[in-house]
Scaffold this active site. Structure first.
Site, PDB file in Angstrom:
ATOM      1  N   LYS A  96       0.848  -1.199   0.000  1.00 29.94           N
ATOM      2  CA  LYS A  96       0.000   0.000   0.000  1.00 29.94           C
ATOM      3  C   LYS A  96       0.883   1.249   0.000  1.00 29.94           C
ATOM      4  O   LYS A  96       0.575   2.230  -0.659  1.00 29.94           O
ATOM      5  CB  LYS A  96      -0.889   0.032   1.249  1.00 29.94           C
ATOM      6  CG  LYS A  96      -2.078  -0.911   1.213  1.00 29.94           C
ATOM      7  CD  LYS A  96      -2.969  -0.556   2.378  1.00 29.94           C
ATOM      8  CE  LYS A  96      -4.087  -1.536   2.611  1.00 29.94           C
ATOM      9  NZ  LYS A  96      -4.904  -1.170   3.783  1.00 29.94           N
TER      10      LYS A  96
ATOM     11  N   ASP B 135      -8.518   2.035   4.622  1.00 26.03           N
ATOM     12  CA  ASP B 135      -9.025   0.702   4.942  1.00 26.03           C
ATOM     13  C   ASP B 135      -9.662   0.180   3.676  1.00 26.03           C
ATOM     14  O   ASP B 135     -10.448   0.880   3.025  1.00 26.03           O
ATOM     15  CB  ASP B 135     -10.021   0.709   6.102  1.00 26.03           C
ATOM     16  CG  ASP B 135     -10.210  -0.704   6.648  1.00 26.03           C
ATOM     17  OD1 ASP B 135      -9.202  -1.307   7.091  1.00 26.03           O
ATOM     18  OD2 ASP B 135     -11.332  -1.223   6.612  1.00 26.03           O
TER      19      ASP B 135
HETATM   20  P1  IMP Z   1      -6.495  -3.551   5.633  1.00 22.22           P
HETATM   21  O1  IMP Z   1      -7.034  -2.381   4.864  1.00 22.22           O
HETATM   22  O2  IMP Z   1      -5.068  -3.355   6.026  1.00 22.22           O
HETATM   23  O3  IMP Z   1      -7.393  -3.954   6.768  1.00 22.22           O
HETATM   24  O4  IMP Z   1      -6.436  -4.823   4.702  1.00 22.22           O
HETATM   25  C1  IMP Z   1      -6.859  -4.802   3.420  1.00 22.22           C
HETATM   26  C2  IMP Z   1      -6.734  -6.178   2.813  1.00 22.22           C
HETATM   27  O5  IMP Z   1      -7.575  -6.181   1.678  1.00 22.22           O
HETATM   28  C3  IMP Z   1      -5.326  -6.440   2.315  1.00 22.22           C
HETATM   29  O6  IMP Z   1      -4.571  -7.208   3.188  1.00 22.22           O
HETATM   30  C4  IMP Z   1      -5.577  -7.183   1.013  1.00 22.22           C
HETATM   31  O7  IMP Z   1      -5.731  -8.544   1.296  1.00 22.22           O
HETATM   32  C5  IMP Z   1      -6.908  -6.633   0.548  1.00 22.22           C
HETATM   33  N1  IMP Z   1      -6.696  -5.510  -0.386  1.00 22.22           N
HETATM   34  C6  IMP Z   1      -6.829  -4.176  -0.153  1.00 22.22           C
HETATM   35  N2  IMP Z   1      -6.521  -3.465  -1.228  1.00 22.22           N
HETATM   36  C7  IMP Z   1      -6.145  -4.352  -2.153  1.00 22.22           C
HETATM   37  C8  IMP Z   1      -5.668  -4.201  -3.486  1.00 22.22           C
HETATM   38  O8  IMP Z   1      -5.484  -3.100  -4.016  1.00 22.22           O
HETATM   39  N3  IMP Z   1      -5.406  -5.351  -4.120  1.00 22.22           N
HETATM   40  C9  IMP Z   1      -5.569  -6.587  -3.582  1.00 22.22           C
HETATM   41  N4  IMP Z   1      -5.979  -6.782  -2.325  1.00 22.22           N
HETATM   42  C10 IMP Z   1      -6.265  -5.663  -1.625  1.00 22.22           C
END
Ligand code: IMP
Length: 197
Positions: A12, A67
């Site tokens: 990210k 998020d």
């Molecule tokens: P968080 O926002 O850190 O709670 O986790 C988001 C989760 O969603 C990540 O660990 C990925 O598994 C998935 N995710 C979020 N954005 C993407 C993206 O752009 N591509 C693929 N998976 C994503």
């Protein structure tokens, strides 16, 4: 100019650095800050706000937070806000390929493949001042992952209009189309119009 990003996710961070080229994106790890707030809300917005406020309380400077996750229509929007810990609810810990395999397995034989990535991005300026943008990238779940780019669920999401999964897009193409790119550019436009004093 430097701006904090409330995340420990290097993928990210890389995307944010491309989406906010005029800023140096600093994550808590860069500052030696241990950062893993509990995401207790059931909306992307709620959890983005938790992350943003938690880091703001430490750095007392503008903080970006994101998020995000994947929502699958046939699964009632799951994994949604629990995308990062999908399949880990019953004690087992799944890594990203494990989560992808589980999602494909859960969707076996289901004809409705509609899904979307969702990103809520918050710019937190103080407890009473914050901006939030939520954006999506619509796609269809494949039956077998494809592509090496991106991260997370990217190999599973097929974009019919482009004939590629998100993991088959170049970084530039992903930024242009993605939930995070769309949300980030809107926050970035607001930042240039209204620089935080
Ligand atoms: P968080 O926002 O850190 O709670 O986790 C988001 C989760 O969603 C990540 O660990 C990925 O598994 C998935 N995710 C979020 N954005 C993407 C993206 O752009 N591509 C693929 N998976 C994503």
């Amino acid at each position: 100019m430097k701006i904090y990003f409330a995340s420990g996710n290097e993928h990210k961070r890389e995307e944010m650095a491309r989406i906010f080229p005029d800023y140096e994106i600093r994550i808590p790890k860069d500052e030696g800050i241990a950062f893993d707030p509990e995401e207790t809300e059931n909306t992307f917005f709620g959890n983005a706000l938790i992350k943003a406020e938690s880091l703001w309380k430490i750095v007392r400077a503008p903080v970006l937070a994101d998020d995000s996750g994947i929502c699958v229509d046939a699964l009632g929007g799951a994994p949604g806000v629990t995308s990062a810990r999908f399949g880990s609810e019953n004690g087992q810990i799944l890594d990203s390929p494990g989560r992808n395999a589980l999602l494909i397995a859960k969707m076996a034989g289901i004809p409705d493949r509609k899904c979307r990535f969702v990103c809520n991005m918050v710019l937190f300026l103080g407890p009473d001042r914050f901006w939030s943008v939520q954006e999506t990238l619509e796609g269809e779940l494949v039956t077998e992952g494809r592509g090496e780019g991106g991260f997370g669920y990217d190999p599973l999401v097929y974009l019919g209009e482009y004939g590629k999964t998100v993991a088959e897009l170049s970084p530039k193409e992903k930024d242009l189309l993605s939930h995070r790119g769309k949300a980030g550019r809107k926050i970035s436009a607001l930042l240039s119009l209204f620089p935080p004093e």
